[in-house]
Design an enzyme around this catalytic site. Structure first.
Site, PDB file in Angstrom:
ATOM      1  N   VAL A 172       0.846  -1.202   0.000  1.00 41.45           N
ATOM      2  CA  VAL A 172       0.000   0.000   0.000  1.00 41.45           C
ATOM      3  C   VAL A 172       0.881   1.252   0.000  1.00 41.45           C
ATOM      4  O   VAL A 172       0.642   2.218  -0.742  1.00 41.45           O
ATOM      5  CB  VAL A 172      -0.969   0.006   1.210  1.00 41.45           C
ATOM      6  CG1 VAL A 172      -1.782   1.292   1.232  1.00 41.45           C
ATOM      7  CG2 VAL A 172      -1.889  -1.206   1.177  1.00 41.45           C
ATOM      8  N   CYS A 173       1.929   1.230   0.826  1.00 42.91           N
ATOM      9  CA  CYS A 173       2.845   2.376   0.904  1.00 42.91           C
ATOM     10  C   CYS A 173       3.482   2.656  -0.456  1.00 42.91           C
ATOM     11  O   CYS A 173       3.683   3.824  -0.826  1.00 42.91           O
ATOM     12  CB  CYS A 173       3.945   2.114   1.927  1.00 42.91           C
ATOM     13  SG  CYS A 173       3.324   1.836   3.590  1.00 42.91           S
ATOM     14  N   THR A 174       3.787   1.608  -1.193  1.00 41.36           N
ATOM     15  CA  THR A 174       4.400   1.798  -2.516  1.00 41.36           C
ATOM     16  C   THR A 174       3.450   2.583  -3.424  1.00 41.36           C
ATOM     17  O   THR A 174       3.870   3.507  -4.130  1.00 41.36           O
ATOM     18  CB  THR A 174       4.752   0.419  -3.118  1.00 41.36           C
ATOM     19  OG1 THR A 174       5.656  -0.231  -2.225  1.00 41.36           O
ATOM     20  CG2 THR A 174       5.381   0.554  -4.486  1.00 41.36           C
TER      21      THR A 174
END
Ligand code: BEZ
Length: 209
Positions: A44-46
């Site tokens: 998700v962070c990517t």
């Protein structure tokens, strides 16, 4: 105590992917979109880092500098940015804070132990050029943020700073705004010569030029 709207964003000096920054010196004169994410090399962070990078022209148009943060090192950030660029088809150019000691994450209350003891949740701070916190939002680890909302709220804050108006639910640039109840009808005649529609004495809608 957690930080609140209207507080001055606390200053800090820390390593980032673009060298050491003194936050207030770095941010002075611009708006800041300061956001934490749980960890590098996570899915998700990517996508969030990629989206922030893709939106660089939109942030620049609004005089906003993005600043990311996680409790990883500069080396980890730099390695992961290559993955972000390749998988999200972008070039990430904003700094990411390396908060391995959790100094800033704790200062900004970004670690919520019942969610995770060591990693930051997805906090958002919109900070104005005078370093005042204007908006806070907190998302859980498994849900990516809505970047259209982040841009919308920056537009709304900048609009309400310029004129004595407020933005209704789901407002977007170009939609009617509300004349603040503190403005009398007499004052409104000067301030909003384009006129307005009164739905209730406290609910007056006008279109900005
Ligand atoms: C993610 O970025 O995909 C993620 C990170 C921590 C917990 C859950 C998801």
């Amino acid at each position: 105590m957690s930080l609140r709207i209207g507080n001055i964003a606390p200053n800090f000096k820390i390593e980032t992917t673009q060298g050491t920054i003194d936050f207030h010196d770095w941010a002075k004169g611009s708006w800041t979109f300061f956001f934490s994410h749980p960890a590098d090399y996570t899915p998700v962070c990517t996508t969030e880092m990629g989206r922030t990078a893709q939106l660089a022209p939109e942030f620049e148009k609004r005089n906003v500098k993005p600043l990311g943060l996680s409790t990883d090192t500069v080396e980890e950030h730099l390695g992961w940015i290559k993955d972000v660029n390749e998988t999200q088809n972008t070039v990430l150019e904003f700094p990411i804070v390396a908060d391995k000691d959790k100094k800033v994450a704790e200062l900004y209350d970004m670690i919520h132990p019942d969610e995770d003891d060591t990693a930051a949740v997805r906090s958002v701070f919109i900070i104005d050029p005078s370093m005042k916190i204007r908006l806070t939002m907190t998302y859980p680890m498994a849900v990516g943020r809505n970047f259209a909302e982040i841009l919308r709220v920056i537009d709304a804050l900048q609009t309400t700073d310029k004129q004595e108006v407020a933005c209704p639910a789901d407002w977007q640039v170009g939609h009617p705004v509300i004349i603040r109840p503190s403005v009398s009808d007499d004052d409104a005649k000067n301030k909003f010569p384009q006129g307005w529609k009164t739905l209730r004495p406290y609910l007056r809608l006008t279109n900005l030029k």
